[in-house]
Design a protein around this motif. Structure first.
Motif, PDB file in Angstrom:
ATOM      1  N   TYR A 405       7.181  24.480  33.956  1.00 42.22           N
ATOM      2  CA  TYR A 405       8.428  23.936  33.398  1.00 42.22           C
ATOM      3  C   TYR A 405       8.583  22.471  33.778  1.00 42.22           C
ATOM      4  O   TYR A 405       8.908  21.610  32.935  1.00 42.22           O
ATOM      5  N   LYS A 406       8.353  22.169  35.024  1.00 45.66           N
ATOM      6  CA  LYS A 406       8.508  20.795  35.498  1.00 45.66           C
ATOM      7  C   LYS A 406       7.452  19.886  34.860  1.00 45.66           C
ATOM      8  O   LYS A 406       7.728  18.716  34.519  1.00 45.66           O
ATOM      9  N   SER A 407       6.246  20.441  34.697  1.00 44.17           N
ATOM     10  CA  SER A 407       5.181  19.646  34.067  1.00 44.17           C
ATOM     11  C   SER A 407       5.547  19.307  32.624  1.00 44.17           C
ATOM     12  O   SER A 407       5.377  18.163  32.164  1.00 44.17           O
ATOM     13  N   LYS A 408       6.055  20.281  31.927  1.00 41.84           N
ATOM     14  CA  LYS A 408       6.470  20.064  30.539  1.00 41.84           C
ATOM     15  C   LYS A 408       7.613  19.058  30.471  1.00 41.84           C
ATOM     16  O   LYS A 408       7.654  18.180  29.602  1.00 41.84           O
ATOM     17  N   HIS A 409       8.529  19.243  31.444  1.00 47.66           N
ATOM     18  CA  HIS A 409       9.686  18.340  31.469  1.00 47.66           C
ATOM     19  C   HIS A 409       9.229  16.899  31.726  1.00 47.66           C
ATOM     20  O   HIS A 409       9.714  15.945  31.074  1.00 47.66           O
ATOM     21  N   LEU A 410       8.300  16.756  32.644  1.00 47.08           N
ATOM     22  CA  LEU A 410       7.781  15.423  32.950  1.00 47.08           C
ATOM     23  C   LEU A 410       7.025  14.839  31.743  1.00 47.08           C
ATOM     24  O   LEU A 410       7.103  13.630  31.445  1.00 47.08           O
ATOM     25  N   THR A 411       6.291  15.735  31.094  1.00 46.23           N
ATOM     26  CA  THR A 411       5.537  15.279  29.906  1.00 46.23           C
ATOM     27  C   THR A 411       6.496  14.786  28.825  1.00 46.23           C
ATOM     28  O   THR A 411       6.296  13.728  28.206  1.00 46.23           O
ATOM     29  N   ASP A 412       7.530  15.600  28.613  1.00 44.65           N
ATOM     30  CA  ASP A 412       8.535  15.221  27.609  1.00 44.65           C
ATOM     31  C   ASP A 412       9.204  13.904  27.993  1.00 44.65           C
ATOM     32  O   ASP A 412       9.473  13.027  27.131  1.00 44.65           O
ATOM     33  N   TYR A 413       9.475  13.783  29.267  1.00 50.57           N
ATOM     34  CA  TYR A 413      10.141  12.578  29.760  1.00 50.57           C
ATOM     35  C   TYR A 413       9.225  11.354  29.580  1.00 50.57           C
ATOM     36  O   TYR A 413       9.655  10.255  29.161  1.00 50.57           O
TER      37      TYR A 413
END
Length: 431
Positions: A405-413
């Motif tokens: 989740y955090k990886s995806k969030h960082l990617t999106d960010y």
């Protein structure tokens, strides 16, 4: 209240019956023990049975005086059989028992029997001590009958201790007591007093006692006593020189002794007559009766010897039988002992086997329980490990999900920043 009335009624009605029963039992025991029975035509074997029965009954019903009396009669029977040591032991046991039970009269009687036994075995000093002890107890109990018996016995003892005057004194004491009691047993001290005077040549002093004794013997119809008294009178009148009365008395003695078969009395009388005839210088008659005395004495000795031999044979056979019975008893006891030992061994084996089975079962049960417990513990441990692994797996999955989740969030960010930068660049270029 009613309950107490009923209880009192039962007590009042039951107690006399109980007392009557106890008294009846004691009377039966006393009747069996009564020494006078032994003077009747009862065989020693029958007398032994009676006394043994009395002893058993006394012990069964707790009649202490009866038990002591029965034991004392057993001692007398042993003494009659010539078993003096055994008799003495029994009398000592009677003394110990009577003393422990505080029975002074029975204690005195036991000492009296012990003294009589010592006297019969020529232990005169010991006899004296025992009879004196008995006399003191009889005096304490105010029992005049037994007191007189003790005095009479002391008279015999003093004769053998070489004290004739003391002997005469005690015979007279016995006589005066028994005479005051009007007892037929006064004949014994009367005879002893008369005989004492005769042996010392004092016929005048002897005759009153001998004549009184004769009257009592005639009254009681004691044949042996009658014959002996007539013989003593004959001797006394002979000492006084009264020939007619002397020979008449002797003749009465001879007639009675011959009629009732008293050879010992006849032998003594023949000897006394020989001395009397010699005193009157009638040598032919003196020699005649002296020969008659010797012949009769020899026949008595012969008969007694034969009787003694027969008695010894009977005694030997009886002792032999007793030994055989004792051996059989020992053999039976040994067999019983072996049987008990065998039973004990079997019992030990059975009990041991049972104990072994029980111990084995206990050990097996404990081991089974331990194994079961270990299995349960192992199962629980496995379940705990599985649960722990499951929890760890879930934790890892949660962490992975969170990382994703955090990886995806960082990617999106990051993409958003890139897009913003692109927009800015485009905007700058447009300007």
């Amino acid at each position: 209240m009613l309950r107490w009335c009923i209880y009192l009624t039962i007590l009042l009605t039951a107690t006399p019956f109980g007392l009557f029963s106890q008294n009846t039992i004691q009377e039966k025991i006393d009747n069996l023990i009564n020494p006078e029975r032994s003077k009747n035509s009862i065989s020693p074997e029958q007398r032994q049975i009676e006394v043994d029965s009395a002893l058993a009954l006394s012990r069964k019903y707790g009649y202490a005086a009866g038990e002591v009396n029965a034991m004392r009669e057993i001692g007398k029977l042993l003494r009659l059989k010539g078993k003096m040591e055994e008799a003495t032991s029994v009398f000592y046991a009677c003394i110990k028992m009577a003393d422990s039970l505080d029975l002074p009269l029975e204690l005195g009687k036991s000492y009296f029997s012990l003294g009589d036994t010592f006297f019969k075995t020529n232990q005169f000093e010991e006899a004296y001590e025992a009879i004196i002890t008995a006399l003191k107890l009889f005096e304490k109990e105010n029992n005049f009958h037994w007191k007189a018996g003790a005095y009479n016995s002391l008279g015999y003892i003093y004769i053998n201790l070489g004290q004739p005057e003391q002997s005469l004194n005690h015979f007279k004491k016995a006589y005066h007591i028994l005479d005051s009691l009007d007892s037929p047993e006064k004949r014994s001290p009367l005879f002893n007093i008369g005989y004492h005077y005769l042996m010392r040549g004092n016929a005048e002093a002897a005759i009153p006692y001998v004549e009184e004794g004769l009257e009592d013997c005639l009254e009681q119809r004691d044949i042996h006593c009658i014959a002996t008294s007539y013989g003593n009178l004959g001797y006394a009148y002979g000492l006084l020189g009264n020939y007619d009365k002397s020979i008449a008395s002797y003749q009465h003695c001879i007639d009675t002794a011959q009629k009732y078969n008293y050879p010992h009395v006849l032998a003594i009388t023949y000897k006394d007559m020989s001395e009397t005839y010699e005193k009157f210088q009638m040598s032919t008659l003196a020699l005649k009766y002296y020969k008659a005395h010797n012949e009769l004495q020899d026949s008595i000795i012969g008969a007694e010897t034969k009787a003694r031999i027969a008695e010894l044979n009977i005694q030997f056979e009886a002792e032999k039988k007793d030994r055989e019975l004792s051996m059989q008893k020992i053999e039976i006891e040994n067999l019983q002992h072996h049987a008990r030992y065998d039973r004990l061994q079997k019992m030990i084996l059975i009990v041991g086997g049972l104990l072994l089975v029980i111990i084995t079962w206990l050990i097996y049960s404990k081991m089974s329980a331990d194994i079961k417990r270990r299995r349960e513990i192992h199962k629980l441990e496995k379940e705990l490990i599985a649960e722990k692994l499951k929890e760890e797996t879930l934790a890892k999955e949660n962490i992975q999900q969170e990382l994703d989740y955090k990886s995806k969030h960082l990617t999106d960010y990051a993409m958003e920043i890139v897009q913003k930068n692109q927009f800015l660049e485009n905007l700058v270029e447009g300007l």
